[in-house]
Write a protein that holds these residues in place. Sequence first.
Motif, PDB file in Angstrom:
ATOM      1  N   HIS A  14      62.664 -13.047  14.972  1.00  0.00           N
ATOM      2  CA  HIS A  14      61.707 -14.854  15.010  1.00  0.00           C
ATOM      3  C   HIS A  14      60.747 -13.793  14.424  1.00  0.00           C
ATOM      4  O   HIS A  14      60.256 -12.755  14.595  1.00  0.00           O
ATOM      5  CB  HIS A  14      60.750 -15.287  15.872  1.00  0.00           C
ATOM      6  N   LEU A  15      60.703 -14.358  12.871  1.00  0.00           N
ATOM      7  CA  LEU A  15      59.526 -13.530  11.726  1.00  0.00           C
ATOM      8  C   LEU A  15      58.549 -14.764  11.623  1.00  0.00           C
ATOM      9  O   LEU A  15      58.559 -15.496  11.682  1.00  0.00           O
ATOM     10  CB  LEU A  15      60.654 -13.311  10.301  1.00  0.00           C
ATOM     11  N   THR A  16      57.465 -14.142  11.178  1.00  0.00           N
ATOM     12  CA  THR A  16      55.999 -14.473  11.384  1.00  0.00           C
ATOM     13  C   THR A  16      55.227 -14.087  10.034  1.00  0.00           C
ATOM     14  O   THR A  16      55.532 -12.937   9.391  1.00  0.00           O
ATOM     15  CB  THR A  16      55.148 -14.132  12.110  1.00  0.00           C
ATOM     16  N   GLN A  17      54.754 -14.790   8.955  1.00  0.00           N
ATOM     17  CA  GLN A  17      54.258 -13.831   7.168  1.00  0.00           C
ATOM     18  C   GLN A  17      53.536 -14.759   7.694  1.00  0.00           C
ATOM     19  O   GLN A  17      52.676 -15.934   7.236  1.00  0.00           O
ATOM     20  CB  GLN A  17      55.915 -14.388   6.867  1.00  0.00           C
ATOM     21  N   VAL A  18      52.460 -14.098   6.881  1.00  0.00           N
ATOM     22  CA  VAL A  18      50.469 -15.116   6.771  1.00  0.00           C
ATOM     23  C   VAL A  18      50.418 -14.528   5.450  1.00  0.00           C
ATOM     24  O   VAL A  18      50.894 -13.180   4.446  1.00  0.00           O
ATOM     25  CB  VAL A  18      49.881 -14.280   7.448  1.00  0.00           C
ATOM     26  N   ILE A  19      50.198 -15.613   4.342  1.00  0.00           N
ATOM     27  CA  ILE A  19      49.842 -15.766   2.566  1.00  0.00           C
ATOM     28  C   ILE A  19      48.857 -16.638   2.633  1.00  0.00           C
ATOM     29  O   ILE A  19      49.396 -17.772   3.185  1.00  0.00           O
ATOM     30  CB  ILE A  19      52.046 -16.130   2.014  1.00  0.00           C
ATOM     31  N   ASP A  20      48.393 -15.888   2.480  1.00  0.00           N
ATOM     32  CA  ASP A  20      46.916 -16.581   1.938  1.00  0.00           C
ATOM     33  C   ASP A  20      46.242 -17.339   2.905  1.00  0.00           C
ATOM     34  O   ASP A  20      46.003 -18.735   2.679  1.00  0.00           O
ATOM     35  CB  ASP A  20      47.263 -18.123   0.656  1.00  0.00           C
ATOM     36  N   GLY A  21      46.302 -17.179   3.543  1.00  0.00           N
ATOM     37  CA  GLY A  21      46.015 -17.921   5.812  1.00  0.00           C
ATOM     38  C   GLY A  21      46.744 -18.855   6.203  1.00  0.00           C
ATOM     39  O   GLY A  21      46.603 -19.388   7.387  1.00  0.00           O
ATOM     40  N   GLU A  22      48.096 -19.273   5.578  1.00  0.00           N
ATOM     41  CA  GLU A  22      48.859 -19.832   5.997  1.00  0.00           C
ATOM     42  C   GLU A  22      50.098 -18.920   6.555  1.00  0.00           C
ATOM     43  O   GLU A  22      50.955 -18.157   5.909  1.00  0.00           O
ATOM     44  CB  GLU A  22      49.487 -21.014   4.848  1.00  0.00           C
ATOM     45  N   VAL A  23      50.363 -19.184   7.386  1.00  0.00           N
ATOM     46  CA  VAL A  23      51.064 -19.392   8.587  1.00  0.00           C
ATOM     47  C   VAL A  23      52.704 -19.475   8.444  1.00  0.00           C
ATOM     48  O   VAL A  23      52.166 -20.566   8.723  1.00  0.00           O
ATOM     49  CB  VAL A  23      50.702 -18.366  10.180  1.00  0.00           C
ATOM     50  N   LYS A  24      53.414 -19.164   8.353  1.00  0.00           N
ATOM     51  CA  LYS A  24      54.896 -19.730   8.155  1.00  0.00           C
ATOM     52  C   LYS A  24      55.928 -18.947   9.126  1.00  0.00           C
ATOM     53  O   LYS A  24      56.111 -17.619   9.436  1.00  0.00           O
ATOM     54  CB  LYS A  24      55.554 -18.802   6.857  1.00  0.00           C
ATOM     55  N   LYS A  25      56.115 -19.737   9.582  1.00  0.00           N
ATOM     56  CA  LYS A  25      57.678 -18.521  10.553  1.00  0.00           C
ATOM     57  C   LYS A  25      58.664 -18.807  10.459  1.00  0.00           C
ATOM     58  O   LYS A  25      59.204 -20.510   9.960  1.00  0.00           O
ATOM     59  CB  LYS A  25      57.306 -19.400  12.343  1.00  0.00           C
ATOM     60  N   LEU A  26      59.634 -18.072  10.623  1.00  0.00           N
ATOM     61  CA  LEU A  26      60.702 -17.627   9.857  1.00  0.00           C
ATOM     62  C   LEU A  26      61.644 -18.337  11.878  1.00  0.00           C
ATOM     63  O   LEU A  26      61.655 -16.994  12.025  1.00  0.00           O
ATOM     64  CB  LEU A  26      61.453 -17.130   8.666  1.00  0.00           C
ATOM     65  N   ASN A  27      63.035 -18.654  11.971  1.00  0.00           N
ATOM     66  CA  ASN A  27      63.596 -18.352  13.176  1.00  0.00           C
ATOM     67  C   ASN A  27      65.347 -18.451  13.291  1.00  0.00           C
ATOM     68  O   ASN A  27      65.751 -19.315  12.260  1.00  0.00           O
ATOM     69  CB  ASN A  27      63.577 -19.412  14.742  1.00  0.00           C
ATOM     70  N   LEU A  28      66.043 -17.152  12.985  1.00  0.00           N
ATOM     71  CA  LEU A  28      67.262 -16.624  12.496  1.00  0.00           C
ATOM     72  C   LEU A  28      67.853 -16.552  13.565  1.00  0.00           C
ATOM     73  O   LEU A  28      67.759 -16.013  14.629  1.00  0.00           O
ATOM     74  CB  LEU A  28      66.772 -15.773  11.359  1.00  0.00           C
ATOM     75  N   CYS A  29      68.929 -16.938  13.363  1.00  0.00           N
ATOM     76  CA  CYS A  29      70.228 -16.332  13.912  1.00  0.00           C
ATOM     77  C   CYS A  29      70.576 -14.749  13.593  1.00  0.00           C
ATOM     78  O   CYS A  29      70.213 -14.602  12.504  1.00  0.00           O
ATOM     79  CB  CYS A  29      71.396 -17.025  14.303  1.00  0.00           C
ATOM     80  N   GLN A  30      70.735 -14.067  14.759  1.00  0.00           N
ATOM     81  CA  GLN A  30      71.567 -12.374  14.161  1.00  0.00           C
ATOM     82  C   GLN A  30      72.476 -12.604  12.719  1.00  0.00           C
ATOM     83  O   GLN A  30      72.250 -11.737  11.488  1.00  0.00           O
ATOM     84  CB  GLN A  30      72.415 -11.701  15.229  1.00  0.00           C
TER      85      GLN A  30
END
Length: 177
Positions: A14-30
């Motif tokens: 589970h990765l979380t990235q914040v760009i210009d105050g906008e939170v993006k979450k990405l959920n991946l399998c291995q």
Amino acid sequence: MKCECCHEAEATIHLTQVIDGEVKKLNLCQVCAQKNGIDLNSPISITDVLLGLGNQQSESTPPTDESVFDLSCSRCQMTRAEFKKRARLGCPECYNAFMGELNAITHAMHHSRQHVGKIPARQGNEARITAQIAALQKDIETAIAKEEYETAASLRDKIKRLKEVTSFTQEGESDDA
């Protein structure tokens, strides 16, 4: 929770990235994480985040064949995966080979397509004027190619005024010394 790339396996990364105050979450399998160049055995680098996740169109769409395609440099044979891992280029030709990735990194870091570094305070004004002159000279070349000679003459006059300002400033500085 299902993987957002393959929509089949269970997401364990589970990765979380914040760009210009906008939170993006990405959920991946291995498997999908490894396909996108994320090394699970080492700490995740900023290059992995910018290159691996920045190319996806949205969180819900899987990557296209083009985004998974592994580029390599024709001169030193460095692959995209090696570039992402090292965060350094191998040779001058790598700039052409990885131009898309470099543009994405620069835009993500500077919120612009152009890298803007720091300028020493004493030389700041002179550097800005020099950059303006260089840009105006390119505009002159474009105007001449389009046969817009009046525009080119106007731009030439602007360059002349800017050069006068810089020579006046330099003379003032040498008088002070």
